[in-house]
Write an enzyme that holds these catalytic residues in place. Sequence first.
Site, PDB file in Angstrom:
ATOM      1  N   CYS A 189       0.859  -1.280  -0.204  1.00  0.00           N
ATOM      2  CA  CYS A 189      -0.060  -0.042  -0.195  1.00  0.00           C
ATOM      3  C   CYS A 189       0.754   1.246  -0.134  1.00  0.00           C
ATOM      4  O   CYS A 189       1.649   1.226   0.654  1.00  0.00           O
ATOM      5  CB  CYS A 189      -1.339   0.371   1.203  1.00  0.00           C
TER       6      CYS A 189
ATOM      7  N   CYS B   5       0.255   3.564   3.469  1.00  0.00           N
ATOM      8  CA  CYS B   5       1.322   3.148   4.108  1.00  0.00           C
ATOM      9  C   CYS B   5       2.690   3.085   4.058  1.00  0.00           C
ATOM     10  O   CYS B   5       3.326   3.837   5.134  1.00  0.00           O
ATOM     11  CB  CYS B   5       0.836   1.324   4.369  1.00  0.00           C
TER      12      CYS B   5
ATOM     13  N   ASP C  35      -0.439  16.004  -2.895  1.00  0.00           N
ATOM     14  CA  ASP C  35      -1.189  15.321  -3.319  1.00  0.00           C
ATOM     15  C   ASP C  35      -0.026  15.417  -4.849  1.00  0.00           C
ATOM     16  O   ASP C  35       0.363  16.541  -5.767  1.00  0.00           O
ATOM     17  CB  ASP C  35      -2.402  15.481  -4.477  1.00  0.00           C
TER      18      ASP C  35
ATOM     19  N   HIS D  12      -3.918   1.651   7.990  1.00  0.00           N
ATOM     20  CA  HIS D  12      -4.719   1.161   7.019  1.00  0.00           C
ATOM     21  C   HIS D  12      -5.714   1.083   7.059  1.00  0.00           C
ATOM     22  O   HIS D  12      -6.380  -0.080   7.844  1.00  0.00           O
ATOM     23  CB  HIS D  12      -3.640  -0.040   6.363  1.00  0.00           C
TER      24      HIS D  12
ATOM     25  N   ASN E 179     -12.578   9.651  -2.323  1.00  0.00           N
ATOM     26  CA  ASN E 179     -13.604   8.695  -3.242  1.00  0.00           C
ATOM     27  C   ASN E 179     -13.325   7.514  -2.979  1.00  0.00           C
ATOM     28  O   ASN E 179     -12.570   7.149  -2.374  1.00  0.00           O
ATOM     29  CB  ASN E 179     -12.318   8.936  -4.289  1.00  0.00           C
TER      30      ASN E 179
ATOM     31  N   GLY F 187     -13.747   6.277  -8.357  1.00  0.00           N
ATOM     32  CA  GLY F 187     -12.429   6.584  -8.886  1.00  0.00           C
ATOM     33  C   GLY F 187     -11.578   6.542  -8.248  1.00  0.00           C
ATOM     34  O   GLY F 187     -10.171   6.973  -8.091  1.00  0.00           O
TER      35      GLY F 187
ATOM     36  N   THR G 265      -8.218   4.957  -6.568  1.00  0.00           N
ATOM     37  CA  THR G 265      -7.548   4.816  -7.274  1.00  0.00           C
ATOM     38  C   THR G 265      -6.142   4.052  -6.202  1.00  0.00           C
ATOM     39  O   THR G 265      -5.754   3.358  -6.493  1.00  0.00           O
ATOM     40  CB  THR G 265      -6.276   5.652  -8.202  1.00  0.00           C
TER      41      THR G 265
ATOM     42  N   HIS H 113      -8.713   8.214   2.128  1.00  0.00           N
ATOM     43  CA  HIS H 113      -7.463   9.355   2.309  1.00  0.00           C
ATOM     44  C   HIS H 113      -8.608  10.600   2.246  1.00  0.00           C
ATOM     45  O   HIS H 113     -10.144  10.202   1.185  1.00  0.00           O
ATOM     46  CB  HIS H 113      -6.589   9.276   1.351  1.00  0.00           C
TER      47      HIS H 113
ATOM     48  N   HIS I 148      -9.564  14.346   0.432  1.00  0.00           N
ATOM     49  CA  HIS I 148      -8.485  15.221  -0.807  1.00  0.00           C
ATOM     50  C   HIS I 148      -8.871  16.206  -0.314  1.00  0.00           C
ATOM     51  O   HIS I 148     -10.197  17.165  -0.003  1.00  0.00           O
ATOM     52  CB  HIS I 148      -9.385  15.035  -2.383  1.00  0.00           C
TER      53      HIS I 148
HETATM   54  P1  5GP Z   1      -7.331   8.081  -5.369  1.00  0.00           P
HETATM   55  O1  5GP Z   1      -8.118   8.348  -6.106  1.00  0.00           O
HETATM   56  O2  5GP Z   1      -7.672   6.741  -4.710  1.00  0.00           O
HETATM   57  O3  5GP Z   1      -8.837   9.054  -4.245  1.00  0.00           O
HETATM   58  O4  5GP Z   1      -6.766   9.153  -5.278  1.00  0.00           O
HETATM   59  C1  5GP Z   1      -5.426   8.993  -5.396  1.00  0.00           C
HETATM   60  C2  5GP Z   1      -4.874  10.301  -5.060  1.00  0.00           C
HETATM   61  O5  5GP Z   1      -3.471   9.810  -4.573  1.00  0.00           O
HETATM   62  C3  5GP Z   1      -4.419  10.500  -6.621  1.00  0.00           C
HETATM   63  O6  5GP Z   1      -4.735  12.365  -6.554  1.00  0.00           O
HETATM   64  C4  5GP Z   1      -3.015  10.835  -6.833  1.00  0.00           C
HETATM   65  O7  5GP Z   1      -2.389  12.012  -7.723  1.00  0.00           O
HETATM   66  C5  5GP Z   1      -2.352  10.874  -5.163  1.00  0.00           C
HETATM   67  N1  5GP Z   1      -1.414   9.782  -5.205  1.00  0.00           N
HETATM   68  C6  5GP Z   1      -0.757   8.836  -5.773  1.00  0.00           C
HETATM   69  N2  5GP Z   1       0.766   8.588  -5.593  1.00  0.00           N
HETATM   70  C7  5GP Z   1       0.726   9.094  -4.441  1.00  0.00           C
HETATM   71  C8  5GP Z   1       1.922   9.347  -4.126  1.00  0.00           C
HETATM   72  O8  5GP Z   1       3.295   8.270  -4.316  1.00  0.00           O
HETATM   73  N3  5GP Z   1       2.147  10.215  -3.569  1.00  0.00           N
HETATM   74  C9  5GP Z   1       1.600  11.359  -3.276  1.00  0.00           C
HETATM   75  N4  5GP Z   1       1.321  11.809  -3.097  1.00  0.00           N
HETATM   76  N5  5GP Z   1      -0.084  10.766  -3.943  1.00  0.00           N
HETATM   77  C10 5GP Z   1      -0.256  10.488  -4.006  1.00  0.00           C
HETATM   78 ZN    ZN Z   2      -2.470   1.814   3.447  1.00  0.00          ZN
END
Ligand code: 5GP
Ligand code: ZN
Length: 111
Positions: free
Chosen positions: A4, A7, A30, A46, A86, A92, A94, A99, A101
């Site tokens: 993860c 994590c 981000d 987690h 999300n 959406g 990913t 988390h 935003h």
């Molecule tokens: P989700 O789409 O899951 O709501 O948001 C995941 C977010 O994590 C995305 O906006 C993506 O740009 C961000 N993200 C993915 N990998 C990393 C990383 O290694 N470091 C940081 N700071 N953000 C990340």
């Molecule tokens: Zn995690």
Amino acid sequence: MENCIFCKIVAGEIPSPRLYEDEYMIVIRDIEPKAKLHYLCLPKTHFALLSEMDAARAEIVKHIFATIPTLEEKLGLQDGYRVIINQGENGGQTVHHLHVHLLGGEKLSDF
Ligand code: 5GP
Ligand code: ZN
């Protein structure tokens, strides 16, 4: 949680500057900002989805939401911001570590 990415960030295995940290959460930028300012609030423990909520996790989510307003000035969000969680495929999501935003620093477009 193995493999993860959040994590790993929480554990310091992947370096990511922490704009805020306490016992339960960290705030990072981000990596692919979708607004002029785009932060992520990560719980230190987690779990992936709101549907995995239990009493302890609810306390953590409550703590995150109670802390966000105290960080508005520090994060440059005093003129307003958007809060997004999300969830799952259709939402959406990913990264499957819950988390929050925070998007701001400019007037955001309507949904
Ligand atoms: P989700 O789409 O899951 O709501 O948001 C995941 C977010 O994590 C995305 O906006 C993506 O740009 C961000 N993200 C993915 N990998 C990393 C990383 O290694 N470091 C940081 N700071 N953000 C990340
Ligand atoms: Zn995690």
